[in-house]
Design a protein around this motif. Structure first.
Motif, short mmCIF file in Angstrom:
data_model
loop_
_atom_site.label_atom_id
_atom_site.label_comp_id
_atom_site.label_asym_id
_atom_site.label_seq_id
_atom_site.Cartn_x
_atom_site.Cartn_y
_atom_site.Cartn_z
N LEU A 13 0.76 -1.20 0.02
CA LEU A 13 0.02 0.06 -0.08
C LEU A 13 0.78 1.45 -0.17
CD1 LEU A 13 -2.30 -1.00 2.69
CD2 LEU A 13 -2.82 -1.25 0.60
N THR A 14 0.40 2.30 -0.76
CA THR A 14 1.25 3.64 -0.52
C THR A 14 2.57 3.49 -1.05
OG1 THR A 14 1.78 3.59 1.79
CG2 THR A 14 -0.51 4.66 1.05
N GLY A 15 2.80 2.50 -1.93
CA GLY A 15 4.15 2.42 -2.34
C GLY A 15 5.14 1.66 -1.37
N ARG A 16 4.76 1.17 -0.04
CA ARG A 16 5.27 0.38 0.86
C ARG A 16 4.86 -0.89 1.05
NH1 ARG A 16 6.07 5.21 5.31
NH2 ARG A 16 6.34 6.97 3.88
N ARG A 17 5.71 -1.66 1.50
CA ARG A 17 5.10 -2.93 2.18
C ARG A 17 4.89 -3.11 3.85
NH1 ARG A 17 6.75 -7.29 -1.06
NH2 ARG A 17 5.02 -8.38 0.15
N TRP A 18 3.59 -3.42 4.19
CA TRP A 18 3.16 -3.27 5.56
C TRP A 18 3.19 -4.56 6.37
CZ3 TRP A 18 3.31 1.74 7.56
CH2 TRP A 18 3.07 2.84 6.36
N ILE A 19 3.54 -4.68 7.56
CA ILE A 19 3.35 -5.59 8.51
C ILE A 19 2.29 -5.40 9.60
CG2 ILE A 19 5.32 -7.12 7.82
CD1 ILE A 19 6.69 -6.18 10.21
N ASP A 20 2.16 -6.25 10.40
CA ASP A 20 1.20 -6.42 11.56
C ASP A 20 1.44 -5.15 12.45
OD1 ASP A 20 0.19 -7.09 14.15
OD2 ASP A 20 -0.71 -8.75 13.19
N GLY A 21 0.19 -4.13 12.65
CA GLY A 21 0.43 -3.23 13.70
C GLY A 21 0.67 -3.74 15.09
N GLY A 22 0.41 -4.95 15.38
CA GLY A 22 0.89 -5.33 16.68
C GLY A 22 2.27 -5.41 16.87
N VAL A 23 3.24 -5.28 15.87
CA VAL A 23 4.39 -5.46 16.06
C VAL A 23 4.84 -4.30 16.81
CG1 VAL A 23 6.75 -5.40 14.76
CG2 VAL A 23 4.70 -6.94 13.99
#
Length: 295
Positions: A193-203
């Protein structure tokens, strides 16, 4: 979407925030049980001014703010025995990498970068398949509630920075934001998303309660009370909020709930037991929540 720091200013708003923390598929069921139990006790939190959701909490927050499904029905769905997705259990090697990452990290961002590398290298289902599963879980909850009422967290897999999606001008849809927030490293693919790779917010933390800074009343519902030098616990974040002038109630899983969730947080077969445990536990917190909301 914006990158957020972990500091907050003083209390500036009279509203109430509900923070829903990370805890896997089973933790989400426990949260729904807590919310349903509180509602039965006369404390329906569906009308709070702000909801902050991370991972499991992102799913519950989206469902809660959509307002299309009563809490009683959301609770009943946890008991229906339907396996919404495959059970996941981490192997010893992955668990070791998690442990080493938290022990060798001094900041949430450093921890995020290490788990980001794990996530980017892991073999999982493809992104489209994972998004479809999340969309099915959300059902009719596909639109942002508006006015920045819902904040969904995710962590940049490369920088480790915390990001927040809220339906703003970045154009990220609710289903995509929740998918990113639920992208558990090693289990599910990072979300693009938005040109980035995202992982779990709980990290970044199991609650991310600091994002409720500025609210006079804050209710934290987080399956995990864990924290470390790198990952701030709900209690530590609550103390910071209290020091800044907020009144805070923290609800984390009791012994019965912990026994249900345990190492099976990603096993849909545990949803019913977790929801029942949450509903039962809610009675112990209803008075504190009522007192907080009355002031």
């Amino acid at each position: 979407m914006s990158d957020k720091d972990t500091t907050g200013g003083g209390t500036t708003d009279g509203g109430t925030a509900l923070v829903l923390g990370a805890g896997g598929l089973v933790g989400a069921a426990w949260e729904i049980g807590i919310l349903h139990g509180l509602a039965e006790a006369g404390e329906d939190l569906s009308d709070v001014d702000l909801v902050v959701g991370s991972s499991a909490g992102a799913v519950v927050g989206a469902l809660l703010t959509a307002g299309t499904t009563p809490l009683a029905e959301l609770y009943a769905r946890q008991l229906d025995g339907t396996d919404t997705e495959p059970a996941v259990r981490f192997g010893a090697a992955t668990l070791l990498r998690y442990t080493l990452a938290v022990l060798t990290s001094r900041t949430p961002e450093a921890y995020g970068r290490k788990l980001g590398r794990l996530a980017l290298r892991a073999r999982t289902v493809d992104e489209a398949a994972r998004r479809a599963v999340v969309a099915k879980r959300l059902g009719g909850a596909t639109d942002w509630p508006g006015a920045g009422r819902l904040r969904i967290t995710a962590v940049d897999a490369e920088s480790g920075a915390l990001g927040v999606f809220d339906g703003g001008p970045d154009g990220v849809g609710l289903v995509d934001a929740v998918t990113a927030s639920c992208a558990i490293p090693g289990a599910w693919p990072p979300a693009s998303l938005t040109g980035r790779r995202w992982i779990d917010g709980g990290v970044h933390s199991t609650a991310n309660a600091h994002l409720a800074s500025g609210r006079r009343r804050v209710i934290v519902v987080a399956p995990s009370a864990m924290g470390s030098r790198a990952v701030h616990s709900p209690a530590r974040q609550a103390a910071d909020l209290t020091a800044a002038g907020s009144r805070v109630v923290v609800i984390t899983s009791d012994a019965d709930a912990k026994a249900v969730i345990g190492a099976r947080a990603l096993d849909p077969a545990q949803r019913g037991a977790a929801a029942r445990a949450g509903r039962a536990q809610a009675a112990a917190h209803a008075k504190a929540v009522a007192t907080l909301r009355a002031r």
